[in-house]
Design an enzyme around this catalytic site. Structure first.
Site, short mmCIF file in Angstrom:
data_model
loop_
_atom_site.label_atom_id
_atom_site.label_comp_id
_atom_site.label_asym_id
_atom_site.label_seq_id
_atom_site.Cartn_x
_atom_site.Cartn_y
_atom_site.Cartn_z
N ASP A 13 0.82 -1.22 0.00
CA ASP A 13 0.00 0.00 0.00
C ASP A 13 0.85 1.27 0.00
OD1 ASP A 13 -2.27 -1.69 0.28
OD2 ASP A 13 -1.91 -1.77 2.44
N LYS A 16 2.35 2.16 -5.06
CA LYS A 16 3.08 1.66 -6.25
C LYS A 16 2.29 1.91 -7.53
CE LYS A 16 3.27 -2.43 -4.40
NZ LYS A 16 2.86 -2.14 -3.04
N ASN A 38 -5.06 -10.24 -4.04
CA ASN A 38 -4.87 -9.64 -2.71
C ASN A 38 -4.40 -8.20 -2.85
OD1 ASN A 38 -2.46 -10.60 -3.78
ND2 ASN A 38 -1.62 -11.35 -1.87
N GLY A 40 -4.25 -4.32 -4.37
CA GLY A 40 -5.24 -3.34 -4.80
C GLY A 40 -4.50 -2.07 -5.17
N HIS A 41 -4.39 -1.80 -6.45
CA HIS A 41 -3.67 -0.60 -6.88
C HIS A 41 -4.68 0.46 -7.31
CE1 HIS A 41 0.19 -3.09 -7.73
NE2 HIS A 41 -0.04 -2.90 -6.46
N THR A 42 -4.68 1.58 -6.60
CA THR A 42 -5.65 2.64 -6.85
C THR A 42 -5.05 3.68 -7.78
OG1 THR A 42 -6.44 2.29 -4.62
CG2 THR A 42 -7.17 4.32 -5.71
N GLN A 225 2.18 -5.94 -3.05
CA GLN A 225 2.50 -6.01 -1.62
C GLN A 225 3.83 -5.27 -1.34
OE1 GLN A 225 1.59 -9.44 -3.03
NE2 GLN A 225 -0.42 -8.57 -2.82
N THR A 301 -8.52 -3.40 -1.16
CA THR A 301 -9.06 -4.72 -1.48
C THR A 301 -10.10 -5.15 -0.46
OG1 THR A 301 -7.01 -5.36 -2.55
CG2 THR A 301 -8.43 -7.16 -1.86
N LYS A 332 2.84 10.26 -0.59
CA LYS A 332 1.91 10.77 0.43
C LYS A 332 2.53 11.80 1.37
CE LYS A 332 -1.88 8.15 0.98
NZ LYS A 332 -2.81 7.12 1.39
N LEU A 333 3.47 12.60 0.84
CA LEU A 333 4.06 13.68 1.64
C LEU A 333 3.00 14.67 2.11
CD1 LEU A 333 7.27 14.22 -0.45
CD2 LEU A 333 7.26 14.00 2.04
N GLY A 416 0.01 13.52 -3.50
CA GLY A 416 -1.42 13.52 -3.82
C GLY A 416 -1.71 12.39 -4.78
P1 IMP Z 1 -2.63 -12.78 1.85
O1 IMP Z 1 -1.67 -12.24 0.85
O2 IMP Z 1 -4.06 -12.51 1.52
O3 IMP Z 1 -2.36 -14.21 2.17
O4 IMP Z 1 -2.39 -11.99 3.24
C1 IMP Z 1 -1.16 -12.13 3.98
C2 IMP Z 1 -0.75 -10.79 4.58
O5 IMP Z 1 -0.40 -9.89 3.53
C3 IMP Z 1 -1.85 -10.07 5.38
O6 IMP Z 1 -1.22 -9.35 6.43
C4 IMP Z 1 -2.45 -9.11 4.37
O7 IMP Z 1 -3.05 -8.02 4.99
C5 IMP Z 1 -1.19 -8.70 3.63
N1 IMP Z 1 -1.44 -8.24 2.26
C6 IMP Z 1 -1.72 -8.98 1.18
N2 IMP Z 1 -1.87 -8.20 0.09
C7 IMP Z 1 -1.66 -6.96 0.50
C8 IMP Z 1 -1.63 -5.69 -0.19
O8 IMP Z 1 -1.81 -5.59 -1.41
N3 IMP Z 1 -1.37 -4.61 0.58
C9 IMP Z 1 -1.10 -4.70 1.91
N4 IMP Z 1 -1.11 -5.84 2.58
C10 IMP Z 1 -1.37 -6.96 1.89
#
Ligand code: IMP
Length: 429
Positions: A13, A16, A38, A40-42, A225, A301, A332-333, A416
């Protein structure tokens, strides 16, 4: 040709998606190499916000090829929804815009069920996963009982794979986790249909990547991640199940390390984490709450509130070393504007001892107390700033301290969500 990898230097988060979107005009192709839905790119363009989970952020640029590499785990339902969303907004007019590795592993509903039931069972000790079946899919890949994108394209192979794999997975779901089993026919029909719909995108993408390399094209590898969530180098076991670090780009896309020119680490000007696990600079007070509300720190996500704290240079130095980071993008400054003083963690107090590296013992890491340096904050609204020199002195001092500590230049400063709310001091291509 140049190849640049963008990785998260914290717990994900870091922003990226925006950095990839900014650099993409200099790229010919953008490649995702690990993780799955897993992520989530905004992306914010004008008043339009697009959240992508699987498709590389470069997809908003029509002339850039986007690739989902073999290291990604793909939930076809999420992918098809994302394609429909993008097409509905006028993107992806040409289907060749997206290419998916035939070797990427596929997420099935039983992976999602296993992920969620396990977390329920763990209760207070849970990992805090996104519940998207990521861990169980990577487990099956390593256990050699996975199903790959190519298998979806041949119904006979798909059925045979499910007949071999599903009885064991069903027994585990029923007997160990207390869940409901899945029907082979139902899954086979559904996933064969997904295969028919996705067929046009699936190929051996390494062939394309190497053709582009030979033709002198610029390739951007987009990580998901962050370093502290890496399966090997992160805060195990509170990690995700893939290699999020830069070396993951080589195995997850099929290129050699000698193909890589620059590695950009993305970090927020503070720090956040979702899910469980150690977080030395976490602020469980009004300051943490202020960072959360000013920064809109809720997962894109899962919508979960993110844990917030000051920037942690000890952990960032580790990220610089593990990834071989050659330039930083600091995001995010703007969220820090208005704070009288801003803290940077430069060491930990571990059982009364000052340490400047990550403690190996889990108990030491969990008990580590941050030792801070402070810089004077700034009160200026950064939205109108369009050059590095025009940044308030406080921002420049903050950046300089980070650069000196980490011995890596901050090449992008972002303040921003909008594309133009940033300064690019050096284009990595
Ligand atoms: P998983 O990837 O869903 O198995 O989650 C394992 C860990 O990675 C947890 O702490 C999730 O919150 C974290 N995680 C997975 N994907 C992201 C992401 O895109 N951003 C931040 N944390 C993530």
């Amino acid at each position: 040709m140049s190849a640049v990898i963008i990785v998260g230097a914290q717990w994900g988060d870091e922003g990226k998606g925006k950095i990839v979107d900014l650099i993409t005009p200099s790229a010919d192709a953008v490649v995702r190499f690990q993780g799955g839905a897993n992520a989530g790119h905004t992306l914010v363009i004008g008043t339009e916000k697009t959240i992508l989970h699987l498709i590389p952020s470069g997809i908003l640029h029509p002339n850039v090829r986007c690739v989902i590499g073999n290291g990604v785990v793909i939930d076809p339902k999420v992918l098809l929804e994302e394609i429909a969303l993008l097409k509905g907004k006028g993107y992806m007019a040409d289907d060749r815009h997206l290419q998916i590795s035939d070797k990427a592993h596929v997420v099935f509903p039983y992976h999602v069920t296993i992920d969620q039931l396990r977390e329920e069972k763990l209760g207070g000790g849970k990992i805090g996963t996104t519940g998207r079946g990521i861990g169980p899919t990577y487990e099956d890949k390593v256990a050699r009982r996975g199903i790959r994108m190519a298998d979806l394209l041949d119904e006979k192979v798909l059925r045979e794979r499910l007949e071999t794999i599903l009885p064991e997975r069903n027994a585990y779901i029923e007997k160990v986790l207390g869940g409901k089993p899945f029907e082979i026919k139902e899954l086979c029909d559904l996933y064969a249909e997904y295969g028919r719909r996705l067929k046009i995108y699936v190929s051996d993408v390494t062939d394309h990547i190497h053709t582009w390399r030979k033709a002198g094209k610029n390739i951007l590898f987009e990580g998901a991640q962050g370093t502290a969530l890496d399966i090997d180098h992160g805060t195990y076991p509170f990690v995700t199940s893939s290699n999020t670090v830069s070396s993951g780009a080589c195995s997850g896309a099929g290129v050699g390390p000698n193909a890589i020119d620059e590695i950009i680490g993305v970090t927020k000007a503070y720090c956040t984490r979702v899910g469980s696990g150690p977080f030395p600079t976490e602020l469980e007070d009004a300051t943490g709450e202020l960072l959360r509300s000013k920064g809109g720190e809720y997962g894109s996500t899962t919508g979960r509130p993110r844990r917030c704290g000051w920037i942690d240079l000890v952990s960032l130095r580790y990220a610089v070393n593990i990834n071989g980071i050659t330039g930083l993008a600091l995001t995010k400054l703007d969220v820090l504007s208005g704070f009288k003083t801003i803290k940077l963690c430069t060491a930990y107090d571990v059982r009364g001892e000052k340490v400047t590296s990550l403690p190996s013992l889990r108990a030491d890491f969990e008990g580590a107390r941050p030792i801070y340096e402070e810089v004077t904050g700034w009160d200026t609204d950064l939205t109108a700033v369009s050059s590095y020199d025009a940044l308030p002195d406080g921002v420049k001092k903050f950046i300089k301290r980070i650069e000196d500590y980490l011995e890596v230049p901050v090449i992008i400063a972002s303040y921003g969500a909008e594309r133009n709310a940033c300064i690019i001091r050096k284009n990595p291509f």
